[in-house]
Enzyme design. Structure first.
Site, PDB file in Angstrom:
ATOM      1  N   THR A  53      36.782  42.296  45.892  1.00  0.00           N
ATOM      2  CA  THR A  53      36.427  43.116  44.730  1.00  0.00           C
ATOM      3  C   THR A  53      35.050  42.741  44.199  1.00  0.00           C
ATOM      4  OG1 THR A  53      37.531  41.581  43.204  1.00  0.00           O
ATOM      5  CG2 THR A  53      38.814  43.470  44.020  1.00  0.00           C
ATOM      6  N   GLU A  70      37.688  44.717  38.112  1.00  0.00           N
ATOM      7  CA  GLU A  70      37.624  44.303  39.512  1.00  0.00           C
ATOM      8  C   GLU A  70      37.745  45.557  40.374  1.00  0.00           C
ATOM      9  OE1 GLU A  70      39.524  39.863  39.488  1.00  0.00           O
ATOM     10  OE2 GLU A  70      40.920  41.525  39.634  1.00  0.00           O
ATOM     11  N   ASN A  75      33.364  42.151  40.781  1.00  0.00           N
ATOM     12  CA  ASN A  75      33.848  41.792  39.450  1.00  0.00           C
ATOM     13  C   ASN A  75      32.754  42.012  38.405  1.00  0.00           C
ATOM     14  OD1 ASN A  75      36.285  40.849  40.610  1.00  0.00           O
ATOM     15  ND2 ASN A  75      35.278  38.920  41.129  1.00  0.00           N
TER      16      ASN A  75
END
Length: 309
Positions: free
Chosen positions: A205, A256, A207
């Site tokens: 992900t 995320e 972030n």
């Protein structure tokens, strides 16, 4: 788009714009009508005057987070609308203490040399909000620039407002928010290093921090992503989690975003994430396998939604 952080000492090419003036939090359709009115008002570069931090943050510093956009997101949206000059004026004790006449003389006339100013019908300015659109119209006449007061607009039932948009976002009604905004609600910012749990789960992900923002309903979203900087610049689709990560006992909300079929490195780059549709609330699962199975379902649902839009 050029961004200016003061009204003093500007170069000649940065002065003499026709400007829309306001906070423009969210840059919703009502704000766009003010900007469009400025665009049509004079044969001059198009500018926007806004304030950073938001005046409400100065006057009520302990109030809950209310901003729909951070400064970066607002600037990105204004650039998409063709604004050539963004005058992001520092809202401090000096600016807050100016009378309406002092503000017009020092900031608009002497500092920015504006050709024309457009504001919404509910615009207030000057010390203790003592000036309004009518005050500005008279002062504009006195100091040699034109003023247009744009009417408030709505959908036939309600005026477009940041308050109504916050309510829609808090309830996860992203398409209602999009109808009032005229664009998907976005969160923009730098990609930060996280704990890299997503990579271990097969879902790396990007972030991002969300501090200072009025948060939409916490949960999982189908999203569209614009990578704004770096070698991976471009547009992508994905799925995102907005929240505190209850599976891992998180405390501070963040965003995320998993980008479908993406293998690049985005650390330190700036991205813009559009929240297209709310899928489900945050959940705590009995095991990591259960979490991964749900992430698989979330991804499949997000792909289907985004493919159909």
């Amino acid at each position: 788009m050029r961004i200016h952080h003061d009204w003093k000492g500007l170069s000649p090419e940065a002065r003499g714009a026709t400007v829309a003036m306001g906070n423009f939090d969210g840059v919703h359709l009502g704000h766009r009508s003010v900007i469009d009115a400025a665009r049509a008002a004079a044969d001059a570069p198009l500018g926007v005057i806004t304030f950073e931090p938001h005046p409400r943050q100065v006057f009520v510093p302990d109030a809950p987070a209310f901003r729909l956009m951070n400064a970066e997101s607002r600037a990105n949206r204004l650039a998409r609308l063709g604004v050539e000059h963004l005058y992001q004026l520092p809202f401090d004790a000096l600016l807050a203490g100016l009378t309406p006449e002092d503000f017009v003389r020092e900031v608009l006339a002497e500092g920015l040399g504006v050709r024309h100013v457009t504001v919404g019908a509910d615009f207030c300015f000057g010390r203790k909000r003592s000036g309004n659109a009518q005050t500005l119209t008279q002062l504009g006449h006195d100091f040699g620039f034109g003023v247009t007061v744009a009417p408030l607009i709505g959908d036939g039932r309600n005026e477009y407002s940041s308050t109504a948009i916050r309510e829609a976002l808090a309830e996860g009604r992203m398409r209602d928010a999009e109808r009032m905004l005229g664009h998907w609600h976005r969160i923009d910012g730098e990609v930060l290093h996280g704990d890299k749990r997503g990579r271990d789960l097969g879902y790396p992900t990007a972030n991002m921090a969300v501090n200072g923002l009025h948060l939409p309903r916490l949960g999982i979203y189908a999203v569209l992503i614009d990578v704004l900087t770096g070698p991976e610049r471009g547009s992508y689709a994905g799925v995102a989690s907005l929240g505190v990560r209850p599976m891992f006992d998180g405390q501070v909300p963040n965003l995320e975003t998993h980008i479908f079929d993406f293998r690049g490195d985005l650390y330190g780059e700036h991205v813009s994430v559009a929240l297209v549709e709310y899928l489900r609330p945050e959940m705590k699962f009995d095991s990591l396998d259960a979490l991964i199975a749900q992430m698989d379902r979330d991804s499949a649902q997000a792909r289907e939604i985004l493919a159909a839009r």
